[in-house]
Design a protein around this motif. Structure first.
Motif, short mmCIF file in Angstrom:
data_model
loop_
_atom_site.label_atom_id
_atom_site.label_comp_id
_atom_site.label_asym_id
_atom_site.label_seq_id
_atom_site.Cartn_x
_atom_site.Cartn_y
_atom_site.Cartn_z
N THR A 120 0.85 -1.13 0.14
CA THR A 120 -0.03 0.18 -0.01
C THR A 120 1.04 1.14 0.05
O THR A 120 2.08 1.29 0.30
CB THR A 120 -1.11 -0.06 1.18
N VAL A 121 0.30 2.47 -0.26
CA VAL A 121 1.00 3.73 -0.20
C VAL A 121 1.66 3.75 1.04
O VAL A 121 2.69 4.45 1.14
CB VAL A 121 0.14 4.73 -0.68
N GLU A 122 0.83 3.63 2.23
CA GLU A 122 1.18 3.66 3.72
C GLU A 122 2.50 3.11 4.00
O GLU A 122 3.34 3.62 4.56
CB GLU A 122 0.00 3.39 4.66
N THR A 123 2.60 1.74 3.55
CA THR A 123 3.83 1.06 3.80
C THR A 123 4.95 1.65 3.00
O THR A 123 6.16 1.29 3.32
CB THR A 123 3.50 -0.38 3.50
N LEU A 124 4.53 1.93 1.79
CA LEU A 124 5.71 2.58 1.02
C LEU A 124 6.54 3.75 1.60
O LEU A 124 7.56 3.93 1.57
CB LEU A 124 5.30 2.86 -0.45
N ILE A 125 5.46 4.54 2.35
CA ILE A 125 6.16 5.80 2.97
C ILE A 125 6.70 5.37 4.47
O ILE A 125 7.95 5.63 4.56
CB ILE A 125 4.97 6.69 3.29
N SER A 126 5.93 4.73 5.31
CA SER A 126 6.35 4.31 6.80
C SER A 126 7.52 3.45 6.69
O SER A 126 8.69 3.71 7.82
CB SER A 126 5.47 3.76 7.50
N LEU A 127 7.77 2.40 5.72
CA LEU A 127 8.81 1.51 5.88
C LEU A 127 10.00 1.87 5.00
O LEU A 127 10.57 1.16 4.11
CB LEU A 127 8.17 0.02 5.31
N TRP A 128 10.18 3.17 5.02
CA TRP A 128 11.47 3.72 4.12
C TRP A 128 12.71 2.95 4.36
O TRP A 128 13.77 2.71 3.59
CB TRP A 128 11.71 5.00 4.54
N PRO A 129 13.04 2.20 5.63
CA PRO A 129 14.20 1.57 5.82
C PRO A 129 14.35 0.33 4.74
O PRO A 129 15.64 -0.04 4.54
CB PRO A 129 14.33 0.91 7.22
N ILE A 130 13.01 0.04 4.30
CA ILE A 130 13.42 -1.35 3.38
C ILE A 130 14.15 -0.84 2.17
O ILE A 130 15.13 -1.41 1.62
CB ILE A 130 11.88 -2.08 3.22
N PRO A 131 13.71 0.07 1.45
CA PRO A 131 14.44 0.61 0.07
C PRO A 131 15.61 1.15 0.52
O PRO A 131 16.52 0.92 -0.33
CB PRO A 131 13.36 1.65 -0.63
N ALA A 132 15.70 1.66 1.63
CA ALA A 132 16.96 2.52 1.93
C ALA A 132 18.08 1.37 2.12
O ALA A 132 19.12 1.28 1.56
CB ALA A 132 17.32 3.37 3.12
#
Length: 410
Positions: free
Chosen positions: A68-80
């Motif tokens: 979801t869009v929310e997970t894409l934003i709040s879970l920034w450590p994953i792409p980082a």
């Protein structure tokens, strides 16, 4: 809740099962090829189906329905962390050219591919499903009332989010790294010497005819262009290569759907009008992983022993980076930065898994897509999953034990 360390035997069993099932399906493919149930032509047809139908359906259904869009934003450590690990892995891969004295750039690109694209999805999901059935899962709880099922589902959503970034890069950069190098048909000469001769004596300048390469004559007439040619040639090669392919298209379409919540609801809600269609896509995609493993096993049957021995040093280097160096780097980084983001042990666990594990099975699909390094990739995957059973198990026992100490004794 009991604060004693969970049975390490159950943790070992969960990790061993998730790795062993990969090997067992490969063995089935090997036996099918040996019995001539999977011939060379059948293997090529299966590879084509996987690339063009099954894998795109798998990526679309998993990403579009779970992220979801929310997970894409709040879970920034994953792409980082993902891009940090990719950068470190690329550096280790580039070093292989010097350390292993590789004789061409293609071999270096093969090593880079094997290092930066690890098994983030199937191995991690298998491990989570295995741990869910043991007491060890409670080490990874976030809220006091978390149940094993809730903890596991949260971990699966984290893994699928990591899968989104992995597949976007794998089916673009990975396809580029494994593509065949085109050989130039133009004879290579010492153009500096030719230029000096022709400048001093114009009568010795060669005349273009039907067999004289046009580019060669251009180099002689324009020596200053020759100095820029290597850079310009590389730029043209990059932009001429076709990055897009069916799996990458599917991942990008899924990302668009994730970015438009009404469209996602229209497709994936419980009573959505197109639910039968999305379920059919999910059903088709579910066979991509086992079919890939079967074709991998069939490819191993035809693997040349001499070919396997000739790349033994490359395989050993990739496995050292993938199963020892990267997990150590990932574990240290997560432990040092865990106070910067969500205080969720499951998130820490998934971040460490992102740095760990053998080369992704889907790299075999990349080799099939580019029709290059198929035998080498088969050997790397086979030995990688054999070595992964004890190495991943050992890592998970250390990580879970350390998490237990952090959560209950500090």
């Amino acid at each position: 809740m009991d604060t004693t360390l969970p049975d390490l035997g159950s943790i070992f069993l969960a990790s061993a099962q998730s790795c062993s099932q990969v090997l067992l399906v490969c063995v089935a493919g090997f036996l099918a090829a040996k019995l001539e149930l999977i011939t060379t032509n059948i293997q090529k047809n299966l590879s084509s189906l996987i690339i063009n139908i099954f894998m795109p359906c798998f990526l679309f259904s998993n990403v579009a329905s779970s992220v979801t869009v929310e997970t894409l934003i709040s879970l920034w450590p994953i792409p980082a962390f993902f891009f940090i690990f990719i950068t470190i892995g690329s550096g280790l891969g580039l070093l292989s050219g010097t350390l292993l004295k590789l004789n061409n750039v293609s071999n270096t690109k093969f090593v880079i591919t094997g290092i930066i694209f690890n098994n983030v999805t199937s191995l991690s999901l298998g491990l989570l499903r295995g741990i869910e059935k043991t007491d060890a899962i409670m080490i990874l709880k976030w809220y006091p009332d978390d149940t094993p099922n809730v903890i596991a589902k949260r971990g699966i959503s984290y893994v699928l989010l990591a899968t989104l970034w992995t597949n976007l890069l794998r089916w673009s950069l990975g396809a580029y790294l494994l593509k065949k190098e085109t050989r130039s048909l133009i004879p290579q000469h010492n153009f500096d010497e030719i230029t000096d001769i022709t400048e001093n004596d114009p009568s010795k300048r060669p005349v273009a005819d039907e067999i004289t390469p046009l580019l060669a004559s251009q180099r002689i007439l324009h020596p200053y262009v020759e100095r820029l040619h290597p850079v310009w040639s590389r730029v043209k090669t990059i932009f001429k290569f076709k990055f897009m392919n069916p799996p990458l298209y599917a991942a990008l379409v899924a990302l668009v759907i994730v970015a438009i919540p009404p469209l996602k609801s229209f497709l994936f809600d419980k009573n959505a009008p197109f639910m039968p269609l999305t379920q059919a896509v999910e059903y088709i995609g579910s066979v991509s992983v086992p079919l890939t493993l079967l074709t991998l096993g069939a490819q191993l049957k035809n693997l040349s022993i001499s070919k396997s021995k000739s790349i033994a040093h490359m395989i050993a280097y990739v496995l050292t980076c993938r199963l020892i160096i990267m997990p150590v780097i990932g574990t240290v980084m997560v432990m040092l930065t865990r106070d910067w983001y969500l205080n969720d042990p499951m998130l820490w666990f998934v971040l460490i898994l992102m740095a760990s594990g053998p080369t992704a099975v889907n790299c075999m699909n990349l080799a099939q897509l580019t029709d290059n390094f198929q035998e080498e990739m088969s050997a790397l995957l086979f030995y990688g999953y054999v070595a992964a059973i004890p190495m991943v198990t050992f890592l998970m026992m250390i990580v879970l034990s350390h998490f237990k100490e952090i959560l209950y004794f500090n």
